[in-house]
Design an enzyme around this catalytic site. Structure first.
Site, PDB file in Angstrom:
ATOM      1  N   ALA A  18      21.566  55.638  78.292  1.00 46.08           N
ATOM      2  CA  ALA A  18      21.344  55.170  79.673  1.00 46.08           C
ATOM      3  C   ALA A  18      22.265  54.008  80.048  1.00 46.08           C
ATOM      4  CB  ALA A  18      19.876  54.774  79.859  1.00 46.08           C
ATOM      5  N   ASP A  53      21.234  53.369  67.546  1.00 46.28           N
ATOM      6  CA  ASP A  53      22.247  54.419  67.432  1.00 46.28           C
ATOM      7  C   ASP A  53      21.507  55.704  67.065  1.00 46.28           C
ATOM      8  OD1 ASP A  53      24.229  56.186  66.455  1.00 46.28           O
ATOM      9  OD2 ASP A  53      25.494  54.520  65.806  1.00 46.28           O
ATOM     10  N   VAL A  54      21.624  56.735  67.885  1.00 50.42           N
ATOM     11  CA  VAL A  54      20.853  57.964  67.624  1.00 50.42           C
ATOM     12  C   VAL A  54      21.232  58.619  66.296  1.00 50.42           C
ATOM     13  CG1 VAL A  54      20.400  58.517  70.069  1.00 50.42           C
ATOM     14  CG2 VAL A  54      22.418  59.494  68.945  1.00 50.42           C
ATOM     15  N   SER A  81      25.997  71.437  77.710  1.00 55.77           N
ATOM     16  CA  SER A  81      27.283  71.419  78.434  1.00 55.77           C
ATOM     17  C   SER A  81      27.703  72.863  78.677  1.00 55.77           C
ATOM     18  CB  SER A  81      28.343  70.733  77.572  1.00 55.77           C
ATOM     19  OG  SER A  81      29.639  70.964  78.094  1.00 55.77           O
ATOM     20  N   TYR A  99      32.955  70.095  69.266  1.00 55.74           N
ATOM     21  CA  TYR A  99      32.127  69.665  70.410  1.00 55.74           C
ATOM     22  C   TYR A  99      31.372  70.871  70.978  1.00 55.74           C
ATOM     23  CZ  TYR A  99      30.644  67.879  74.929  1.00 55.74           C
ATOM     24  OH  TYR A  99      29.872  67.525  76.020  1.00 55.74           O
ATOM     25  N   PHE A 127      33.163  59.764  79.613  1.00 52.28           N
ATOM     26  CA  PHE A 127      33.252  60.841  78.627  1.00 52.28           C
ATOM     27  C   PHE A 127      34.692  61.034  78.099  1.00 52.28           C
ATOM     28  CE2 PHE A 127      33.819  65.420  77.736  1.00 52.28           C
ATOM     29  CZ  PHE A 127      32.778  65.667  76.867  1.00 52.28           C
TER      30      PHE A 127
HETATM   31  N1  LIG Z   1      31.112  64.102  81.417  1.00 54.02           N
HETATM   32  C1  LIG Z   1      31.147  65.414  81.277  1.00 54.02           C
HETATM   33  O1  LIG Z   1      32.083  66.087  81.748  1.00 54.02           O
HETATM   34  C2  LIG Z   1      30.031  66.117  80.549  1.00 54.02           C
HETATM   35  C3  LIG Z   1      29.946  67.505  80.690  1.00 54.02           C
HETATM   36  C4  LIG Z   1      28.925  68.180  80.027  1.00 54.02           C
HETATM   37  C5  LIG Z   1      28.024  67.503  79.247  1.00 54.02           C
HETATM   38  N2  LIG Z   1      28.135  66.153  79.110  1.00 54.02           N
HETATM   39  C6  LIG Z   1      27.153  65.484  78.253  1.00 54.02           C
HETATM   40  O2  LIG Z   1      26.461  64.512  79.000  1.00 54.02           O
HETATM   41  C7  LIG Z   1      25.965  63.492  78.131  1.00 54.02           C
HETATM   42  C8  LIG Z   1      26.316  62.128  78.708  1.00 54.02           C
HETATM   43  O3  LIG Z   1      27.722  62.007  78.769  1.00 54.02           O
HETATM   44  P1  LIG Z   1      28.487  61.179  79.901  1.00 54.02           P
HETATM   45  O4  LIG Z   1      29.458  62.100  80.543  1.00 54.02           O
HETATM   46  O5  LIG Z   1      27.541  60.444  80.747  1.00 54.02           O
HETATM   47  O6  LIG Z   1      29.353  60.197  78.970  1.00 54.02           O
HETATM   48  P2  LIG Z   1      29.383  58.597  78.835  1.00 54.02           P
HETATM   49  O7  LIG Z   1      29.578  57.964  80.177  1.00 54.02           O
HETATM   50  O8  LIG Z   1      30.394  58.309  77.776  1.00 54.02           O
HETATM   51  O9  LIG Z   1      27.915  58.231  78.311  1.00 54.02           O
HETATM   52  C9  LIG Z   1      27.494  58.534  77.012  1.00 54.02           C
HETATM   53  C10 LIG Z   1      26.192  57.798  76.735  1.00 54.02           C
HETATM   54  O10 LIG Z   1      25.706  58.188  75.453  1.00 54.02           O
HETATM   55  C11 LIG Z   1      25.433  57.032  74.684  1.00 54.02           C
HETATM   56  N3  LIG Z   1      25.714  57.300  73.280  1.00 54.02           N
HETATM   57  C12 LIG Z   1      26.822  57.905  72.769  1.00 54.02           C
HETATM   58  N4  LIG Z   1      26.753  57.950  71.435  1.00 54.02           N
HETATM   59  C13 LIG Z   1      25.587  57.338  71.091  1.00 54.02           C
HETATM   60  C14 LIG Z   1      24.961  57.044  69.853  1.00 54.02           C
HETATM   61  N5  LIG Z   1      25.517  57.407  68.691  1.00 54.02           N
HETATM   62  N6  LIG Z   1      23.765  56.419  69.857  1.00 54.02           N
HETATM   63  C15 LIG Z   1      23.192  56.054  71.028  1.00 54.02           C
HETATM   64  N7  LIG Z   1      23.726  56.310  72.229  1.00 54.02           N
HETATM   65  C16 LIG Z   1      24.920  56.930  72.257  1.00 54.02           C
HETATM   66  C17 LIG Z   1      26.337  55.946  75.254  1.00 54.02           C
HETATM   67  O11 LIG Z   1      25.727  54.669  75.105  1.00 54.02           O
HETATM   68  P3  LIG Z   1      26.213  53.520  74.101  1.00 54.02           P
HETATM   69  O12 LIG Z   1      27.690  53.643  73.948  1.00 54.02           O
HETATM   70  O13 LIG Z   1      25.750  52.251  74.733  1.00 54.02           O
HETATM   71  O14 LIG Z   1      25.461  53.814  72.855  1.00 54.02           O
HETATM   72  C18 LIG Z   1      26.370  56.291  76.729  1.00 54.02           C
HETATM   73  O15 LIG Z   1      25.276  55.697  77.402  1.00 54.02           O
HETATM   74  C19 LIG Z   1      26.569  63.776  76.761  1.00 54.02           C
HETATM   75  O16 LIG Z   1      25.626  64.437  75.956  1.00 54.02           O
HETATM   76  C20 LIG Z   1      27.734  64.711  77.080  1.00 54.02           C
HETATM   77  O17 LIG Z   1      28.044  65.555  75.992  1.00 54.02           O
HETATM   78  C21 LIG Z   1      29.109  65.443  79.749  1.00 54.02           C
END
Ligand SMILES: NC(=O)c1ccc[n+]([C@@H]2O[C@H](COP(=O)([O-])OP(=O)(O)OC[C@H]3O[C@@H](n4cnc5c(N)ncnc54)[C@H](OP(=O)(O)O)[C@@H]3O)[C@@H](O)[C@H]2O)c1
Length: 249
Positions: free
Chosen positions: A9, A57-58, A137, A150, A187
């Protein structure tokens, strides 16, 4: 009013979803690793609703267990779990892939989702109600070159959602699997390890989805009547036909 726990979040889809669901009057548990950002999101959202934050950290089972067990009694009954934390790391052919990147994706996107779910679902089963929303995704629908690991992690999320629905339906628990297409968030910055120029090229020449668009879709699923379960939702930007095909001007 629901109590909603959202992983990831601190940024992108998870942060926008936390904001929207907070503004709709739900109580929100925000999770992430970056403490300072968690604090600023908490203070922002506290203008609208009650907010609790958890820093873990998840990928680390012990951290997940300790953090979720530390929830105060009045925050323990989570109505909606949004398993959103995750990222892509690298864009390389398998033969040249970095094993650290693979570990981060498999541990974060798959095992992390399982660890958090294992902590939250028993309470939902006891209460015979709840909703799990897993962020997969479109990468789960169509594998693309250089993104095999991925794509595999997101395919795993699809399978986990399907299995959760089979196991949890008898307890009145909903399971929703969301497949976003290209969303402009951090991302690509994470995927390309901070190379902002390379990250920007991902979104050039077309209008990508915004994090708010996915937040809207998640809120639609969360707000559906009790007897309605949106099982799967796929959202593309209009310019994207499938993961590999984007019409750029
Ligand atoms: N952007 C796209 O095009 C896209 C498309 C399809 C699906 N998704 C999916 O949507 C989800 C969110 O991605 P987003 O696009 O919003 O990317 P983002 O802006 O990079 O956000 C990722 C979030 O996940 C958290 N996170 C990552 N690794 C973590 C860990 N090991 N432990 C705890 N928290 C973790 C990060 O928080 P911290 O760094 O603070 O821990 C951050 O809040 C992901 O599952 C991604 O695969 C994204």
């Amino acid at each position: 009013m629901k109590t909603i726990l959202i992983t990831g979040a601190t940024s992108g889809i998870g942060k926008s979803t936390a904001e929207l669901l907070a503004k709709q009057g739900n109580r929100i548990i925000i999770c992430g690793r970056r403490t300072e950002i968690l604090e600023s999101v908490q203070s922002e959202l506290s203008k609208f609703t009650e907010v609790f934050s958890l820093n873990f950290d998840v990928r680390n089972l012990q951290e997940v267990e300790t953090a979720i067990a530390s929830l105060p009694e009045n925050w323990k009954s989570v109505d909606v779990l949004i398993n959103n934390a995750g990222n892509a790391h690298g864009l390389d052919p398998l033969s040249a892939g970095k094993t650290d990147d693979w570990d981060s994706m498999i541990d974060g996107n798959v095992k992390g989702l399982l660890y958090v779910s294992k902590m939250i679902i028993p309470g939902m089963k006891e209460r015979k109600s709840g909703h799990v929303v897993n962020i997969s995704s479109v990468a789960a629908r169509q594998t693309y070159a250089n993104g095999i690991v991925y794509c595999a992690t997101k395919k795993a999320v699809d399978v986990i959602s399907e299995g959760m629905r089979i196991e949890l339906t008898e307890f009145g628990i909903k399971v929703t699997n969301i497949q976003p297409g290209a969303v402009e968030t951090d991302f690509s910055m994470v995927r390309f390890k901070g190379d902002s120029e390379r990250a920007a090229t991902v979104y050039e020449g077309y209008e990508p989805l915004r994090a708010e668009d996915i937040a809207d879709s998640i809120a639609y699923c969360v707000n559906a009547p009790k007897h309605v379960c949106i099982s799967d939702m796929t959202i593309y930007p209009t310019a994207q036909a499938e993961p590999r095909t984007i019409y750029r001007k």
